[in-house]
Scaffold this motif. Structure first.
Motif, PDB file in Angstrom:
ATOM      1  N   GLU A  84      -8.902  -6.972  -0.034  1.00 13.02           N
ATOM      2  CA  GLU A  84      -8.944  -6.979  -1.503  1.00 13.02           C
ATOM      3  C   GLU A  84     -10.281  -6.442  -2.024  1.00 13.02           C
ATOM      4  O   GLU A  84     -10.312  -5.707  -3.018  1.00 13.02           O
ATOM      5  N   ARG A  95     -10.037  -2.788  -1.656  1.00 14.58           N
ATOM      6  CA  ARG A  95      -9.131  -2.262  -2.680  1.00 14.58           C
ATOM      7  C   ARG A  95      -9.881  -2.081  -4.008  1.00 14.58           C
ATOM      8  O   ARG A  95      -9.767  -1.051  -4.678  1.00 14.58           O
ATOM      9  N   ARG A  96     -10.681  -3.068  -4.381  1.00 11.86           N
ATOM     10  CA  ARG A  96     -11.467  -2.973  -5.619  1.00 11.86           C
ATOM     11  C   ARG A  96     -12.454  -1.814  -5.546  1.00 11.86           C
ATOM     12  O   ARG A  96     -12.633  -1.066  -6.515  1.00 11.86           O
ATOM     13  N   TYR A 119     -12.247   1.009  -3.731  1.00 10.22           N
ATOM     14  CA  TYR A 119     -11.571   2.303  -3.814  1.00 10.22           C
ATOM     15  C   TYR A 119     -10.952   2.550  -5.186  1.00 10.22           C
ATOM     16  O   TYR A 119     -10.800   3.695  -5.598  1.00 10.22           O
ATOM     17  N   ARG A 120     -10.614   1.495  -5.914  1.00 12.64           N
ATOM     18  CA  ARG A 120     -10.150   1.688  -7.294  1.00 12.64           C
ATOM     19  C   ARG A 120     -11.282   2.225  -8.163  1.00 12.64           C
ATOM     20  O   ARG A 120     -11.048   2.969  -9.109  1.00 12.64           O
ATOM     21  N   GLY A 170     -12.012   6.003  -6.704  1.00 11.38           N
ATOM     22  CA  GLY A 170     -10.859   6.885  -6.881  1.00 11.38           C
ATOM     23  C   GLY A 170     -10.201   7.306  -5.589  1.00 11.38           C
ATOM     24  O   GLY A 170      -9.102   6.894  -5.290  1.00 11.38           O
ATOM     25  N   GLU A 171     -10.873   8.125  -4.792  1.00 11.62           N
ATOM     26  CA  GLU A 171     -10.290   8.611  -3.550  1.00 11.62           C
ATOM     27  C   GLU A 171     -11.268   8.453  -2.408  1.00 11.62           C
ATOM     28  O   GLU A 171     -12.469   8.425  -2.620  1.00 11.62           O
TER      29      GLU A 171
END
Length: 106
Positions: free
Chosen positions: A86, A89-90, A92-93, A96-97
């Motif tokens: 998680e 995930r935060r 990479y959000r 972006g990429e």
């Protein structure tokens, strides 16, 4: 549980003032919560170490294509692998990429 998260560079990652501000808030929040223990960027080259048959040699890099080299890392302390995922995930959000690896530290 501690996890080492590494990331590789991406030509399509965000690189603007808004992203840097979001990342600053994310780093501040996770550091204050005791989750983020260390983070940093890594030089593209480095030194390769080869120890065989009593011989130790050192060779200056780079050794892989730039897109395959590890560009940065974060050491986090969380209660589970799912929590580490998680956190990634935060991250990479925000950028972006990109791509990376999460490995538990024993």
């Amino acid at each position: 549980m501690r996890f080492l998260m590494t990331t590789r560079p991406s030509e399509n990652a965000r690189n603007d003032e808004e992203m840097f501000a979001e990342m600053g808030r994310f780093v501040e929040e996770t550091t204050a919560a005791g989750i983020l223990l260390a983070t940093g960027g890594l030089e593209p080259g480095g030194v390769h170490i080869d120890a065989k048959g009593g011989e130790i040699t050192f060779t200056d890099g780079p050794f892989t294509e730039a897109k395959e080299a590890v560009a940065g890392f974060a050491l986090v302390e969380v209660s589970s692998r799912e929590e580490a995922i998680e956190i990634a995930r935060r991250f990479y959000r925000i950028i972006g990429e990109g791509e990376g690896v999460i490995q538990q530290v024993f």
